[in-house]
Scaffold this motif. Structure first.
Motif, PDB file in Angstrom:
ATOM      1  N   ASN A 251       4.790 -10.539   5.673  1.00  0.00           N
ATOM      2  CA  ASN A 251       4.448 -11.786   4.984  1.00  0.00           C
ATOM      3  C   ASN A 251       2.948 -12.068   5.054  1.00  0.00           C
ATOM      4  N   HIS A 252       2.333 -11.696   6.178  1.00  0.00           N
ATOM      5  CA  HIS A 252       0.905 -11.959   6.364  1.00  0.00           C
ATOM      6  C   HIS A 252       0.060 -11.167   5.364  1.00  0.00           C
ATOM      7  N   LEU A 253       0.567 -10.014   4.913  1.00  0.00           N
ATOM      8  CA  LEU A 253      -0.183  -9.199   3.958  1.00  0.00           C
ATOM      9  C   LEU A 253      -0.376  -9.918   2.630  1.00  0.00           C
ATOM     10  N   VAL A 254       0.579 -10.758   2.261  1.00  0.00           N
ATOM     11  CA  VAL A 254       0.490 -11.459   0.974  1.00  0.00           C
ATOM     12  C   VAL A 254       0.372 -12.973   1.172  1.00  0.00           C
ATOM     13  N   LYS A 255      -0.149 -13.363   2.315  1.00  0.00           N
ATOM     14  CA  LYS A 255      -0.368 -14.786   2.575  1.00  0.00           C
ATOM     15  C   LYS A 255      -1.299 -15.368   1.501  1.00  0.00           C
ATOM     16  N   ASN A 256      -0.930 -16.512   0.985  1.00  0.00           N
ATOM     17  CA  ASN A 256      -1.723 -17.196  -0.047  1.00  0.00           C
ATOM     18  C   ASN A 256      -1.875 -16.363  -1.319  1.00  0.00           C
ATOM     19  N   TRP A 257      -0.867 -15.541  -1.628  1.00  0.00           N
ATOM     20  CA  TRP A 257      -0.988 -14.673  -2.804  1.00  0.00           C
ATOM     21  C   TRP A 257      -1.102 -15.467  -4.104  1.00  0.00           C
ATOM     22  N   LYS A 258      -0.483 -16.639  -4.145  1.00  0.00           N
ATOM     23  CA  LYS A 258      -0.506 -17.434  -5.376  1.00  0.00           C
ATOM     24  C   LYS A 258      -1.915 -17.889  -5.737  1.00  0.00           C
ATOM     25  N   SER A 259      -2.726 -18.157  -4.723  1.00  0.00           N
ATOM     26  CA  SER A 259      -4.084 -18.651  -4.991  1.00  0.00           C
ATOM     27  C   SER A 259      -5.162 -17.580  -4.837  1.00  0.00           C
ATOM     28  N   GLU A 260      -4.907 -16.575  -3.990  1.00  0.00           N
ATOM     29  CA  GLU A 260      -5.967 -15.609  -3.689  1.00  0.00           C
ATOM     30  C   GLU A 260      -5.793 -14.248  -4.354  1.00  0.00           C
ATOM     31  N   ILE A 261      -4.561 -13.903  -4.726  1.00  0.00           N
ATOM     32  CA  ILE A 261      -4.327 -12.575  -5.311  1.00  0.00           C
ATOM     33  C   ILE A 261      -3.938 -12.676  -6.785  1.00  0.00           C
ATOM     34  N   ALA A 262      -2.904 -13.446  -7.083  1.00  0.00           N
ATOM     35  CA  ALA A 262      -2.384 -13.504  -8.453  1.00  0.00           C
ATOM     36  C   ALA A 262      -3.449 -13.838  -9.500  1.00  0.00           C
ATOM     37  N   PRO A 263      -4.300 -14.840  -9.291  1.00  0.00           N
ATOM     38  CA  PRO A 263      -5.285 -15.156 -10.329  1.00  0.00           C
ATOM     39  C   PRO A 263      -6.372 -14.095 -10.458  1.00  0.00           C
ATOM     40  N   SER A 281      12.703 -12.745  -4.177  1.00  0.00           N
ATOM     41  CA  SER A 281      12.731 -13.873  -5.109  1.00  0.00           C
ATOM     42  C   SER A 281      12.334 -13.475  -6.529  1.00  0.00           C
ATOM     43  N   HIS A 282      13.230 -13.735  -7.485  1.00  0.00           N
ATOM     44  CA  HIS A 282      12.918 -13.496  -8.895  1.00  0.00           C
ATOM     45  C   HIS A 282      11.840 -14.472  -9.375  1.00  0.00           C
ATOM     46  N   LYS A 283      11.930 -15.690  -8.908  1.00  0.00           N
ATOM     47  CA  LYS A 283      10.980 -16.719  -9.320  1.00  0.00           C
ATOM     48  C   LYS A 283       9.554 -16.311  -8.988  1.00  0.00           C
ATOM     49  N   ASP A 284       9.345 -15.764  -7.799  1.00  0.00           N
ATOM     50  CA  ASP A 284       7.999 -15.403  -7.384  1.00  0.00           C
ATOM     51  C   ASP A 284       7.481 -14.176  -8.137  1.00  0.00           C
ATOM     52  N   CYS A 285       8.362 -13.189  -8.371  1.00  0.00           N
ATOM     53  CA  CYS A 285       7.935 -12.008  -9.131  1.00  0.00           C
ATOM     54  C   CYS A 285       7.519 -12.406 -10.544  1.00  0.00           C
ATOM     55  N   LYS A 286       8.296 -13.292 -11.148  1.00  0.00           N
ATOM     56  CA  LYS A 286       7.973 -13.759 -12.494  1.00  0.00           C
ATOM     57  C   LYS A 286       6.675 -14.563 -12.491  1.00  0.00           C
ATOM     58  N   LEU A 287       6.487 -15.383 -11.453  1.00  0.00           N
ATOM     59  CA  LEU A 287       5.265 -16.184 -11.348  1.00  0.00           C
ATOM     60  C   LEU A 287       4.034 -15.304 -11.234  1.00  0.00           C
ATOM     61  N   LEU A 288       4.141 -14.205 -10.497  1.00  0.00           N
ATOM     62  CA  LEU A 288       3.007 -13.276 -10.370  1.00  0.00           C
ATOM     63  C   LEU A 288       2.601 -12.754 -11.736  1.00  0.00           C
ATOM     64  N   ALA A 289       3.585 -12.435 -12.562  1.00  0.00           N
ATOM     65  CA  ALA A 289       3.282 -11.910 -13.898  1.00  0.00           C
ATOM     66  C   ALA A 289       2.711 -12.980 -14.815  1.00  0.00           C
ATOM     67  N   GLN A 290       3.124 -14.220 -14.599  1.00  0.00           N
ATOM     68  CA  GLN A 290       2.729 -15.291 -15.512  1.00  0.00           C
ATOM     69  C   GLN A 290       1.460 -16.027 -15.100  1.00  0.00           C
ATOM     70  N   THR A 291       1.003 -15.825 -13.869  1.00  0.00           N
ATOM     71  CA  THR A 291      -0.193 -16.531 -13.400  1.00  0.00           C
ATOM     72  C   THR A 291      -1.402 -16.171 -14.266  1.00  0.00           C
ATOM     73  N   LYS A 292      -2.100 -17.169 -14.715  1.00  0.00           N
ATOM     74  CA  LYS A 292      -3.255 -16.946 -15.579  1.00  0.00           C
ATOM     75  C   LYS A 292      -4.377 -16.275 -14.802  1.00  0.00           C
ATOM     76  N   ALA A 293      -4.896 -15.190 -15.353  1.00  0.00           N
ATOM     77  CA  ALA A 293      -5.948 -14.432 -14.675  1.00  0.00           C
ATOM     78  C   ALA A 293      -7.310 -15.078 -14.889  1.00  0.00           C
ATOM     79  N   THR A 294      -8.140 -14.990 -13.871  1.00  0.00           N
ATOM     80  CA  THR A 294      -9.509 -15.501 -13.986  1.00  0.00           C
ATOM     81  C   THR A 294     -10.457 -14.429 -14.496  1.00  0.00           C
ATOM     82  N   HIS A 295      -9.952 -13.188 -14.624  1.00  0.00           N
ATOM     83  CA  HIS A 295     -10.753 -12.083 -15.140  1.00  0.00           C
ATOM     84  C   HIS A 295     -10.327 -11.778 -16.577  1.00  0.00           C
ATOM     85  N   ALA A 296     -11.053 -10.890 -17.185  1.00  0.00           N
ATOM     86  CA  ALA A 296     -10.771 -10.535 -18.582  1.00  0.00           C
ATOM     87  C   ALA A 296      -9.456  -9.789 -18.734  1.00  0.00           C
TER      88      ALA A 296
END
Length: 332
Positions: A251-263, A281-296
């Protein structure tokens, strides 16, 4: 408290601690054999068929890997590096090479430190810095051996957490990222299993005791392939049980993934999951794909195979899954 009741209380505590010590000793048998040195890894791999090698990470930890090259008659400008799932090892991931090699795609698979034939303290998962360095070691090897090749990192379950931890700062090293049911978060079903009352003492007092089974009901809920289930249960290099501490390490490997990795994913990403997955979790896998990227780079895809369970690589639908993965790689 009377002297007699105090003596009984002390005796009961001593008995409980003795039982716990015995239980922890038995739990050690649930871990793969220790690999303490390069010499150990070399000796234990002598009988292996197929190409393999040993790397050294930045902190001098020895890391074992396997290599399955595509046939020499086909174009070979793409390489997939595989990171295995929870408590597992690289050998069974030949299933990926069998599907991708005919497409001209070479496949490497790394044993995470403390797993398989890699060195490291059994029962522990690398911290984020170590895990990133370990993956960097094999990515660097491929770059050195195959200059200019396109590298794709594929992480399955726990390996998905390793892969996401790596791309946090190393996206530029890759052509693509493939995540098969990545361990972002557990389902409520899985949390309730892990949190049952029988395991509570280990959660509270012995969080490194290997008490959470990977080969019982959980395994049967993860795969529809009876041959895989039988082989997973008898694999001498695989963990049979893990601890709460081990799960916290992942779990520590992906700590704060929603704010620090996904975008900040700056690499094309494919996320694949079984529709019958009751582990991740299906919800989290889908959220990773849907998170708006800050890069091109906004190329992210979430693909669900409706009948497949957690282990997408050992399922009646596996040929279809790997065909889809192969097509995605060739398109990127």
């Amino acid at each position: 408290m009377t002297a007699k009741s105090h003596a009984l209380s002390t005796r009961s505590l001593g008995l409980w601690l003795a039982m716990l010590a015995i239980s922890c000793a038995v739990a050690e048998a649930q871990l793969p054999p220790p690999v303490d040195s390069l010499a150990d890894a070399q000796r234990l791999s002598e009988s292996f068929i197929g190409e393999h090698g040993i790397l050294t990470s930045q902190d001098t930890t020895c890391l074992f890997y396997r290599y399955w090259p595509a046939a020499g008659s086909v174009s070979r400008d793409r390489v997939v590096i595989v990171l295995h799932g929870i408590g597992y090892e690289s050998g069974p991931y030949k299933v990926i090479a069998d599907a991708l090699n005919p497409q001209g795609i070479d496949v490497y698979a790394l044993d995470a430190r403390a797993h398989g034939l890699s060195c490291g303290r059994r029962g522990y998962v690398a911290n984020p810095a170590q895990a990133a360095d370990d993956v960097s070691s094999i990515v660097r090897l491929v770059h050195e051996e195959r200059p200019g090749t396109k590298i794709y990192l594929l992480g399955e379950s726990m390996g998905g957490a390793f892969a996401l931890n790596y791309v946090r700062n190393n996206s530029s090293e890759l052509r693509g990222l493939i995540l098969l049911a990545p361990a972002l978060a557990l389902t409520k079903h899985e949390v309730l299993q892990i949190g049952n009352l029988a395991l509570l003492p280990y959660f509270l007092f012995a969080h490194r005791a290997a008490k959470i089974s990977l080969i019982g009901k959980r395994l049967e809920e993860s795969s529809r392939d009876p041959q895989f289930i039988a082989e997973r249960r008898t694999d001498p290099l695989a963990y049979k049980k893990v601890s709460f501490g081990y799960l916290w390490d992942i779990n520590h490997l992906v700590k704060n993934w929603k704010s620090e990795i996904a975008p900040n994913l700056a690499v094309p990403t494919l996320i694949v999951q079984g529709g019958k997955d009751v582990i991740v979790s299906h919800k989290d896998c889908k959220l990773l794909a849907q998170t708006k990227a800050t890069h091109a780079i906004t190329d992210r895809q979430y693909k669900v195979f409706p009948k497949t369970r957690h282990t997408t690589l050992w399922d009646p639908d596996t040929p279809e899954v790997l065909k889809f993965v192969s097509q995605w790689i060739l398109a990127h």
